[in-house]
Design an enzyme around this catalytic site. Structure first.
Site, PDB file in Angstrom:
ATOM      1  N   ASN A   1      -5.863   4.508  -7.502  1.00 34.73           N
ATOM      2  CA  ASN A   1      -7.073   5.111  -6.947  1.00 34.73           C
ATOM      3  C   ASN A   1      -7.997   5.565  -8.067  1.00 34.73           C
ATOM      4  OD1 ASN A   1      -8.776   5.650  -4.788  1.00 34.73           O
ATOM      5  ND2 ASN A   1      -8.035   7.731  -4.532  1.00 34.73           N
TER       6      ASN A   1
ATOM      7  N   ARG B   1       0.848  -1.190   0.000  1.00 37.16           N
ATOM      8  CA  ARG B   1       0.000   0.000   0.000  1.00 37.16           C
ATOM      9  C   ARG B   1       0.887   1.244   0.000  1.00 37.16           C
ATOM     10  NH1 ARG B   1      -4.678   2.241  -1.470  1.00 37.16           N
ATOM     11  NH2 ARG B   1      -6.003   3.029   0.211  1.00 37.16           N
TER      12      ARG B   1
ATOM     13  N   SER C   1      -7.778   0.832   2.865  1.00 40.65           N
ATOM     14  CA  SER C   1      -8.140   0.437   1.500  1.00 40.65           C
ATOM     15  C   SER C   1      -9.357  -0.469   1.540  1.00 40.65           C
ATOM     16  CB  SER C   1      -6.973  -0.311   0.853  1.00 40.65           C
ATOM     17  OG  SER C   1      -7.363  -0.881  -0.383  1.00 40.65           O
TER      18      SER C   1
ATOM     19  N   ASP D   1      -7.658   8.491   0.208  1.00 41.52           N
ATOM     20  CA  ASP D   1      -8.199   7.368   0.958  1.00 41.52           C
ATOM     21  C   ASP D   1      -8.021   7.538   2.462  1.00 41.52           C
ATOM     22  OD1 ASP D   1      -9.279   6.033  -1.135  1.00 41.52           O
ATOM     23  OD2 ASP D   1      -7.878   4.358  -1.141  1.00 41.52           O
TER      24      ASP D   1
ATOM     25  N   GLY E   1     -13.554   0.646  -5.940  1.00 45.53           N
ATOM     26  CA  GLY E   1     -13.637   1.601  -4.850  1.00 45.53           C
ATOM     27  C   GLY E   1     -14.319   1.023  -3.632  1.00 45.53           C
TER      28      GLY E   1
ATOM     29  N   THR F   1      -9.122   0.801 -10.415  1.00 41.64           N
ATOM     30  CA  THR F   1      -8.310  -0.219  -9.764  1.00 41.64           C
ATOM     31  C   THR F   1      -8.358  -1.404 -10.708  1.00 41.64           C
ATOM     32  OG1 THR F   1      -8.776   0.557  -7.506  1.00 41.64           O
ATOM     33  CG2 THR F   1      -8.116  -1.727  -7.692  1.00 41.64           C
TER      34      THR F   1
END
Length: 558
Positions: free
Chosen positions: A388, A95, A439, A410, A460, A368
């Site tokens: 994103n 991440r 996430s 996020d 999302g 994504t």
């Protein structure tokens, strides 16, 4: 790299050991991804003697070339891996990380309100990328081939070029104004200042050189030396706040997956900083108390929505970066906790979100990519990766060839204010130096006595509920191709609305749900581009499914 705890285990369930033994092999491989060129890259590497993890590197890198709207080496990823020879299961957390200079006040306007433009567009929206580190780590610790071989297909695609599909060009049109602000991004994606027509060939020699550096020098090829200096200088020139120290301190982290039981199967899924695994466990634990197969569509949908509502409330309340935030993971994933939540569900009446023990009252995008792999040895890889929003922050540092992500959105940049996906959060997910934002990415395995499913999706805030619905459909008998094609619905606590795809329910069922107190909102656009594969160990059959909502997806078994 940080290994957080010992992860090797053989899971034993009521029906016995379900870890895939060395003799338990499918003999063929299955790959489902959002682009046929990425699926082909995975099989190319398998054909050279690689395993599922080498293929995962190849598919990940190829998607970073051919789906720049969805992911890239300027973004991040979660790699959920199952190694067949010893049953080892691990999630690699790649991440994005907040820069050391992060300050939430940077994202507010003069009135102290969240400035959405700063949070999603331009260099302040970008966290430190994690995907390059993941490619290196997977190849060095789980693969069989050197990076030069597993990255070769992506390097070739970047250098020789490919024709972006209609979906990519559509998103490019949606983000044109933002991309046009940045000289590096506009030079790459807007030839002549306009969105290209179908058939345009995108060649990206800078990205090819970046991937070659990673192949040659590994982690240091991206996060250190002259390349890191060029990257930091370029980000700062455009108004960003990255430093060489930020890049130097970035590390992939191995995390123990969330593991729980559902209907005699072991579900293995993403832990924090993904919210997906905990939410998925909470929802399936709630639903395990019902015989869903015996209910009609309206009754079943009502109960599933009520489970979604409660899981998303807890997502907002408790979850954040596990290296900095203490979370009640055991409690949230406990069947006893789920039983209490189940007891609060009225079988004939919707629960208004503002009547639940509150986190926050309602306040006045969606890309994504995911791919799923099973190889001939029974190794599994479920990988979800992202920048994103489509085309990330819309920034390309000249000479690098990749887009910066906009993952800073996020974080809960201002407590209680929804992000681009309508999700709210509090201090647990506040933007702080070196933290990783929460996430929704939910790569997942479902491993039973006879069958295994590998599943995940983009989308999302809807990712978690799509994976839930895919798993429920699989248990109901759907094939991977059927379950990825099914119409979808979604509830995320706030706003208190069931979002549904067009024609997801006929009129009578919509009226029946409304009579129970639910509010429905039907959208014109579909969501998610799910990719799933499964393996029937009893028959030896492998199957794949690639979402028909995409235009270039590919699920291949061979």
């Amino acid at each position: 790299m940080i290994r957080l705890r010992a992860l090797t285990f053989v899971a034993v369930l009521a029906f016995g050991a379900v870890s895939v033994q060395a003799a338990d092999k499918p003999g063929k491989a299955a790959i489902a991804s959002a682009h046929k060129l990425a699926t082909a890259a995975g099989f190319e590497v398998l054909g050279q003697g690689g395993n599922a993890f080498d293929a995962a590197v190849a598919v990940s890198a190829a998607l970073s070339v051919v789906e720049p709207q969805s992911s890239g080496i300027g973004g991040g990823a979660f790699f959920l891996l199952h190694r067949a020879n010893d049953g080892r299961q691990v999630m690699l957390d790649a991440r994005e990380m907040a820069p050391g200079a992060t300050d939430a006040r940077q994202y507010l306007d003069a009135k102290g309100e969240l400035d959405r433009d700063k949070s999603v567009n331009g260099p302040l929206a970008a966290g430190i990328p994690g995907e390059p580190a993941a490619l290196v780590w997977v190849a060095e610790h789980y693969g069989k081939l050197p990076l030069k071989k597993s990255l070769a297909p992506a390097i070739r695609l970047a250098r020789e070029g490919f024709a972006p599909d209609a979906r990519s060009l559509m998103f490019l049109g949606l983000r044109k104004d933002v991309i046009a602000r940045d000289p590096g991004a506009s030079a790459l994606f807007l030839p002549g200042g306009e969105v290209p027509k179908e058939g345009w060939v995108l060649k990206n020699p800078d990205l090819a050189r970046t991937l070659e550096l990673i192949a040659e020098k590994g982690h240091a090829g991206f996060y250190g030396g002259d390349y890191a200096a060029k990257l930091v200088e370029g980000v700062k020139k455009t108004g960003g706040n990255w430093s060489l120290d930020d890049l130097a301190r970035y590390q992939v982290k191995e995390r123990e997956p969330i593991v729980f039981q559902y209907r005699g199967h072991q579900v293995v899924t993403a832990p924090p900083p993904s919210s997906g695994g905990i939410a998925l466990a909470e929802m399936l634990n709630i639903l395990q108390g019902y015989n869903l197969d015996k209910l009609d569509v309206v009754e079943r949908t009502h109960l599933v929505v009520e489970a979604m509502r409660r899981a998303y409330r807890d997502r907002a309340e408790y979850l954040g970066d596990p290296d900095f935030v203490k979370m009640p993971v055991a409690e949230l994933t406990s069947p006893l906790y789920a039983a209490g939540l189940r007891a609060s569900i009225h079988p004939k009446k919707a629960t208004p979100s503002d009547s639940l023990p509150g986190f926050m009252a309602p306040v006045g995008g969606t890309d994504t990519t995911h791919f799923s792999i099973i190889d001939a040895e029974g190794n599994l890889a479920a990988v979800t990766q992202t920048v994103n929003l489509p085309f990330g922050a819309g920034v390309v540092v000249p000479g690098t060839g990749f887009l910066l992500n906009n993952e800073m959105d996020d974080f809960a940049l201002k407590a209680g204010v929804p992000n681009a996906y309508g999700l709210v959060g509090g201090d647990a997910n506040a933007p702080k130096p070196y933290h990783r934002p929460l996430s929704s990415m939910t790569p997942t395995f479902v491993i039973g006595p006879e069958r295994t499913l590998v599943i995940g999706t983009p989308g999302g805030s809807r990712i978690i509920t799509m994976v839930l619905e895919g798993i429920l459909a699989w248990f109901a008998g759907d094939s991977p191709q059927q379950l990825v094609a099914n119409k979808r619905y979604h509830h995320q606590f706030l706003p208190d609305v069931i979002s549904i795809e067009k024609d997801a329910f006929p009129l009578e069922q919509r009226k029946a749900l409304q009579a129970l107190g639910h509010t429905l909102s039907e959208g014109e656009r579909p969501w998610g581009y799910m990719n799933a594969v499964d393996w029937n160990r009893k028959t030896g059959e492998l199957r794949g499914g690639s979402d028909p909502r995409g235009v270039s997806g590919s699920a291949v078994v061979k």
